[in-house]
Design an enzyme around this catalytic site. Structure first.
Site, mmCIF file in Angstrom:
data_model
loop_
_atom_site.group_PDB
_atom_site.id
_atom_site.type_symbol
_atom_site.label_atom_id
_atom_site.label_comp_id
_atom_site.label_asym_id
_atom_site.label_seq_id
_atom_site.Cartn_x
_atom_site.Cartn_y
_atom_site.Cartn_z
ATOM 1 N N LYS A 164 -4.369 4.745 -9.380
ATOM 2 C CA LYS A 164 -3.682 4.847 -10.666
ATOM 3 C C LYS A 164 -4.565 5.559 -11.688
ATOM 4 C CE LYS A 164 -1.208 1.166 -11.442
ATOM 5 N NZ LYS A 164 -1.150 -0.290 -11.710
ATOM 6 N N ARG A 168 -4.097 -2.624 -16.923
ATOM 7 C CA ARG A 168 -3.444 -2.487 -15.617
ATOM 8 C C ARG A 168 -4.444 -2.456 -14.472
ATOM 9 N NH1 ARG A 168 -0.269 3.068 -16.335
ATOM 10 N NH2 ARG A 168 1.004 2.173 -14.659
ATOM 11 N N GLY A 215 2.733 -4.160 -6.952
ATOM 12 C CA GLY A 215 3.106 -5.483 -7.461
ATOM 13 C C GLY A 215 2.133 -6.598 -7.096
ATOM 14 N N MET A 222 -1.098 -7.015 -7.947
ATOM 15 C CA MET A 222 -2.076 -7.443 -8.946
ATOM 16 C C MET A 222 -1.434 -7.444 -10.332
ATOM 17 S SD MET A 222 -5.512 -5.783 -7.381
ATOM 18 C CE MET A 222 -4.762 -4.177 -7.275
ATOM 19 N N ARG A 227 1.885 8.695 -7.799
ATOM 20 C CA ARG A 227 1.133 8.542 -6.548
ATOM 21 C C ARG A 227 2.002 9.116 -5.452
ATOM 22 N NH1 ARG A 227 2.035 2.134 -7.003
ATOM 23 N NH2 ARG A 227 4.296 2.192 -6.903
ATOM 24 N N HIS A 261 10.610 -4.759 -5.835
ATOM 25 C CA HIS A 261 9.463 -5.112 -4.994
ATOM 26 C C HIS A 261 9.830 -5.158 -3.517
ATOM 27 C CE1 HIS A 261 7.250 -8.288 -2.833
ATOM 28 N NE2 HIS A 261 6.243 -7.548 -3.231
ATOM 29 N N SER A 297 -8.330 8.086 36.649
ATOM 30 C CA SER A 297 -7.520 7.550 35.560
ATOM 31 C C SER A 297 -8.187 6.257 35.109
ATOM 32 C CB SER A 297 -6.092 7.272 36.045
ATOM 33 O OG SER A 297 -5.376 6.641 35.015
ATOM 34 N N CYS A 328 -4.747 5.226 31.710
ATOM 35 C CA CYS A 328 -3.430 4.611 31.858
ATOM 36 C C CYS A 328 -3.420 3.177 31.329
ATOM 37 C CB CYS A 328 -2.973 4.648 33.305
ATOM 38 S SG CYS A 328 -4.057 3.759 34.425
ATOM 39 N N TYR A 374 -5.514 13.906 29.698
ATOM 40 C CA TYR A 374 -4.241 13.326 29.290
ATOM 41 C C TYR A 374 -4.385 11.836 28.977
ATOM 42 C CZ TYR A 374 -3.832 11.055 33.871
ATOM 43 O OH TYR A 374 -4.043 10.263 34.957
HETATM 44 P P1 ADP Z 1 1.961 -1.990 -10.842
HETATM 45 O O1 ADP Z 1 0.738 -1.507 -10.157
HETATM 46 O O2 ADP Z 1 2.357 -3.351 -10.426
HETATM 47 O O3 ADP Z 1 3.056 -0.987 -10.784
HETATM 48 P P2 ADP Z 1 1.439 -1.077 -13.501
HETATM 49 O O4 ADP Z 1 0.040 -1.081 -13.985
HETATM 50 O O5 ADP Z 1 1.961 0.227 -13.068
HETATM 51 O O6 ADP Z 1 1.575 -2.165 -12.367
HETATM 52 O O7 ADP Z 1 2.329 -1.660 -14.671
HETATM 53 C C1 ADP Z 1 3.597 -2.148 -14.468
HETATM 54 C C2 ADP Z 1 4.562 -1.581 -15.472
HETATM 55 O O8 ADP Z 1 4.086 -1.758 -16.777
HETATM 56 C C3 ADP Z 1 4.763 -0.090 -15.343
HETATM 57 O O9 ADP Z 1 5.788 0.222 -14.493
HETATM 58 C C4 ADP Z 1 5.099 0.351 -16.720
HETATM 59 O O10 ADP Z 1 6.472 0.349 -16.890
HETATM 60 C C5 ADP Z 1 4.492 -0.702 -17.596
HETATM 61 N N1 ADP Z 1 3.358 -0.103 -18.285
HETATM 62 C C6 ADP Z 1 2.101 0.004 -17.843
HETATM 63 N N2 ADP Z 1 1.326 0.666 -18.728
HETATM 64 C C7 ADP Z 1 2.119 0.970 -19.761
HETATM 65 C C8 ADP Z 1 1.926 1.671 -21.003
HETATM 66 N N3 ADP Z 1 0.755 2.204 -21.312
HETATM 67 N N4 ADP Z 1 2.984 1.803 -21.811
HETATM 68 C C9 ADP Z 1 4.177 1.278 -21.476
HETATM 69 N N5 ADP Z 1 4.437 0.626 -20.353
HETATM 70 C C10 ADP Z 1 3.414 0.473 -19.493
HETATM 71 MG MG MG Z 2 3.031 0.787 -11.408
#
Ligand code: ADP
Ligand code: MG
Ligand code: MG
Length: 963
Positions: A107, A177, A186, A188, A420, A538, A849, A916, A936
């Site tokens: 990220k 984040r 989802g 963490m 990503r 999720h 083999s 084999c 092979y």
């Molecule tokens: P995950 O790895 O579980 O997707 P994220 O870090 O991407 O967690 O955050 C989850 C959600 O939080 C994102 O989908 C986004 O919508 C919201 N979010 C994260 N950072 C910001 C930000 N700077 N401004 C607005 N929304 C945010």
């Molecule tokens: Mg995300």
């Protein structure tokens, strides 16, 4: 207090713990409760939506692709100190880039990269993954100097945003984040709207001119912060929200006024108090504790489970991204969404995503509210939509792959929050790889590397035999969230799914919604059915990653998890009822619908032709029957590397009776008579197999298992009596033969070539059957390449003995028929001594083999049948990295293989060498064998395409490394 903060030049004067070691609060007792968003948090009209646009203006993004971007490498190695722990990203400068995923997490690296290429990304900073490891090693303490680096990074964010953390006159709000090097959707934690307290909320209301928005952000923050950082169960907040809505007699969150939300903020604070928790008013303290919580979430149970289920190892930890907020909750011209640049189920080149108007953060991904299709954005905010389309195109060009994107629209202006390379199904992986080549974005070598062997595995999974046949049994339809056919018995909890699966029952997990705590249960299930959630919820994301069929968002389905029952259009699904899911269409079907194997055609056919053009290793199959042989040819097998003739002995009562007569024979004459009766059966099997392979090499192994495996148990008196009658001997003679053949250690006993040396007439019969079959095939116009394989050889003399016998009988049959049959005589290398004596054995053997099942068994001294008793604790304690019967042990067994290849070829340069064993279709093993120089691999029919791909990828990789 806020004033005080702002006056301190470094912005941290008021922080008691600003410098030096900062000690974290105790770990929360339990893993965090996944946020649940009220369904009522809807996209309805919000009165008094923000009009000032003040917050919006601060981003002022411009596309800057024309600008020369300084390379991150020069920035950090040349001018930064070695132990830099914080990297900023933003409009003016991004210190990281996409190549730094290990350090910044996926990220963080991609946020920096998106900023670099000029997309509008709210500025922020990333604390490295190394710091997470240090944090845990130091007993949950930030390393010296780290906090100061965070504060310095924060200053650059504040400068770009024109507002400051804790400054009531222009408050900066942050998201905190997680993000590791490998995406763990989802798993963490994330905290949004950080930086609010009573004064800042009032300040935000004033500055935005939208009091309602400010208190909406504040109550969201108190809820999320309480849940993620303070360990307060989310539902306690949700209860308060529901209560207030009941008091106001409204059903939607958006119908609550600013005054209501203010009141709610007070009640949320009471929730903290009632549990003895103190909400930190100081935004810096909020930030510090949120960073700790994200680092802690790396070690949460659900993250652990996700890593172990997905085989993710060797990561240091998660990075923490601290980023300015973009607000999707500022009324109708705002919203939040996720999208894939192509369809992640099918691979179709069309934007695929979901959007929620006037919503924030996890509302979309949490899978609570069923979001609207991305076309909603196109309809309501065409400008932002066009921008999104442009960004998607730019990102695909830049990353040369399909992207998974998170974005937020704030008052009509698009902000990119994440990108990503998108998780995809096998079908999508193949289609995308093929189309990216057609579009000129990647070359064929790259495309071949883009499809994982596991992707092909998914494609080779069964489909419904006939999709029209079940139409009368369709109970209802949900969103087709992850394709494929799943058939199993309904269960209603993750625990039940695991328990049923471990007792061998196929299950379909039926849930109202899935949360990340359910991953283990989802993994155990054949398929997943969720009442709620969208295509990007999720459950959908996780299921697609595994290639597991999944259906979400089914409005007609009511799941009562408590009573383990679901209702759909007047039908009931109870625990244990068979149901079938078509994840490609979203159909939920009654009963156990028949499945059929898949086909290699279309894009997959094209892709596999690229694969075949790249690999050096041949791919053969292990097949014992004409049917298996045919199946394997469809999957591209180039011959049979192992045909175990004895597998057909059990094919009928008559056959096994004949085999038993042969074994209990008391005289050579009696044995010869039984063998003569067995010959036509064997010849018929061989003829079928040779025909099916039409000229491709067919390697037939002489009889291998210990004879007692074919005899009845002494307890089975009926069978023993019948056998005695049949063989014309006494029942006692039958019993005594059974007794004589009992062995203490049968796997090291009377088997393999030891049988054929002791009873040459057995080998004679088998060779005669093989060559007579070959002659028949040739006489009916077919081609044959027959390879006779002697098992369990340990000395050159053993092989010589059998080889002479084989050649004598072969010559005899060919002479009788007056035709030549192309053939070779070779051996399995499966006893360690044979590997060590490969040089002398190759004088006789025309091919080797590697029988890596026995070779592993005898090299380790692990009984393959008993390893299950201790393997789990070996894996758990890291004594073995994996099961060596599934993944070849390169260090030990692999070393023997290398040695034998070298010695064998020194004696006979054109020696044909293959494998084999079970490991022959495993991708890591295939890569190793490519390097070792085998000719092979041979594996089970279903793994043939996987082995072809693995062989091609090994070839591409080694060609690259030689460049
Ligand atoms: P995950 O790895 O579980 O997707 P994220 O870090 O991407 O967690 O955050 C989850 C959600 O939080 C994102 O989908 C986004 O919508 C919201 N979010 C994260 N950072 C910001 C930000 N700077 N401004 C607005 N929304 C945010
Ligand atoms: Mg995300
Ligand atoms: Mg063997």
């Amino acid at each position: 207090m806020q004033k005080h903060l702002l006056h301190s030049p470094a912005g941290c004067g008021s922080l008691p713990l600003a410098a030096g070691k900062v000690v974290a609060p105790p770990l929360r007792a339990q893993g965090p409760v996944r946020r649940k968003t009220a369904a009522a948090r809807s996209a309805e009209q919000q009165p008094g939506a923000l009009s000032s646009g003040l917050l919006n203006k601060q981003f002022q993004p411009k596309l800057r692709t024309d600008r020369v971007i300084p390379s991150a490498a020069t920035v950090d190695t040349a001018t930064m100190v070695q132990s830099q722990r914080v990297y900023t990203f933003g409009k003016t400068k991004s210190q990281g880039d996409a190549s730094m995923k290990q350090l910044l997490g996926g990220k963080g690296a991609n946020l920096a990269e998106m900023s670099r290429i000029g997309l509008s990304v709210p500025p922020g900073l990333t604390i490295t993954t190394d710091t997470c490891a240090e944090f845990h090693e130091n007993g949950r303490t930030l390393p010296d100097g780290c906090w100061e680096e965070v504060l310095a990074g924060l200053r650059t964010v504040e400068a770009e945003m024109g507002c400051r953390l804790g400054d009531a006159s222009a408050p900066l709000l942050l998201s905190v984040r997680s993000g590791a090097a490998v995406s763990m959707p989802g798993m963490m934690d994330t905290v949004l709207n950080l930086g609010l307290n009573d004064t800042c909320a009032a300040g935000l209301a004033k500055r935005s001119g939208d009091e309602r928005f400010a208190y909406d952000a504040y109550r969201r923050f108190l809820d999320m912060y309480g849940d993620v950082v303070m360990g307060i169960p989310h539902h306690l907040f949700e209860d308060q929200l529901e209560r207030l809505k009941a008091e106001r007699r409204v059903s939607e969150d958006t119908a609550l006024t600013a005054a209501d939300l203010k009141l709610l903020v007070g009640r949320y604070k009471e929730v903290y108090k009632s549990l003895g928790k103190i909400f930190p008013e100081d935004p810096y303290e909020q930030l510090r504790l949120a960073i700790y919580a994200v680092f802690d979430s790396w070690q949460s149970e659900r993250a652990d489970v996700y890593r172990s289920v997905n085989g993710i190892t060797g990561l240091k930890g998660t990075a923490v991204n601290v980023q300015a907020m973009a607000f999707g909750n500022m009324g109708l011209t705002s919203g939040t969404g996720v999208c894939f640049t192509r369809n992640p189920s099918t691979g179709e080149r069309k934007l695929y995503g979901e959007y929620l108007i006037n919503a924030q953060g996890e509302d979309v991904v949490a899978g609570i509210r069923t979001p609207e299709p991305i076309e909603t954005l196109a309809r309501t905010l065409p400008g932002a939509y066009q921008q999104l389309i442009d960004n998607c195109a730019l990102l695909e060009k830049h990353y040369k792959d399909m992207q998974d994107i998170e974005f937020t629209v704030q008052e009509g202006k698009l902000y990119m929050l994440q990108c990503r390379s998108g998780k995809r199904t096998g079908a999508a992986a193949v289609r995308i790889a093929v189309e990216l080549v057609d579009e000129g974005l990647v070359d064929i070598d790259t495309a071949v590397m883009m499809v994982e062997p596991g992707h092909l595995d998914q494609l080779l999974h069964p489909q419904f035999a006939d999709e029209d046949a079940y139409k009368g049994d369709v109970l209802g339809t949900g969103l087709p969230a992850s394709p494929g056919a799943a058939v199993g018995q309904a269960v209603f909890s993750a625990e039940d799914a695991e328990a049923w699966k471990s007792s061998g029952l196929p299950v379909v997990l039926v849930r109202r919604e899935t949360s990340p705590e359910d991953v283990k249960g989802m993994y155990s299930a054949e398929g997943v059915l969720c009442q709620l959630g969208g295509m990007t919820s999720h459950a959908a994301v996780v299921a697609r990653g595994w290639g597991k069929p999944c259906i979400t968002g089914c409005p007609d389905l009511q799941v009562d998890e408590h009573n383990k029952i679901a209702r759909i259009n007047g039908h009931e699904i109870r625990q244990g009822d068979f149901i079938s899911l078509n994840g490609s269409t979203g159909e939920i079907i009654r009963g156990k619908q028949p499945l059929a194997p898949p086909e290699l055609a279309g894009d997959l056919g094209k892709f596999m032709s690229w694969v075949d053009a790249r690999r050096r290793l041949g791919v053969l199959t292990n097949a014992d029957t004409p049917e298996d042989a045919e199946e394997a040819r469809k999957f591209g097998a180039e011959g049979i590397g192992l045909c175990r003739t004895e597998h057909m002995f059990f094919a009928s009562e008559e056959r096994i009776a004949t085999v038993r007569r042969m074994i209990v024979a008391q005289t050579k004459e009696a044995r010869l008579k039984a063998l003569a009766d067995l010959l036509p059966f064997q010849r018929e099997d061989f003829e079928g197999i040779l025909k099916a392979m039409s000229g491709l090499p067919v390697t037939i192994r002489l009889l291998d298992p210990p004879l007692h495996e074919f005899l009845p148990d002494g307890e089975m008196t009926d069978v023993c009596e019948a056998l005695a009658r049949d063989a014309g001997i006494s029942v006692d003679e039958v019993y005594s033969t059974i007794e004589k053949l009992q062995e203490v250690n049968p796997m090291l006993g009377f088997r393999g070539c030891r049988l054929g040396i002791t009873y040459p007439e057995i080998t004679e019969m088998q060779v005669r059957a093989m060559f007579e079959a070959a002659v028949r095939v040739q006489q009916s116009g077919g081609a044959v390449q027959l390879d006779v394989m002697v098992p369990l050889v340990g000395t050159a003399a053993e092989l010589k003995n059998q080889e002479q016998l084989v050649r004598r009988v072969a010559e005899q049959v060919m002479k009788e028929a007056g035709v030549r049959v192309p053939h070779r005589v070779g051996t399995m290398i499966e006893v360690p001594r044979a590997a060590l004596q490969a040089g002398s054995i190759a004088k006789t053997a025309e091919f080797f083999s590697f029988g890596t099942n026995d070779l592993t068994q005898m090299t380790f001294g692990y009984s393959r049948d008993d390893i299950g008793k201790f393997l789990p604790s070996y894996l758990e304690n890291g004594i073995l990295p994996y099961d060596p019967f599934q993944v070849l042990d390169q260090e030990g067994v692999g070393e023997l293989i290398k040695f034998a290849v070298e010695r064998g070829r020194a004696t006979r340069p054109n020696l044909k060498i293959g494998i084999c064993g079970e490991q022959g279709g495993e991708p890591k093993t295939v890569a190793f064998l490519h390097e070792v120089g085998l000719d092979y691999v041979s594996c089970s029919p279903f793994r043939v395409p996987i082995a072809r791909l693995a062989a091609a990828q090994a070839a591409v990789r080694s060609a690259k490394s030689k460049k």
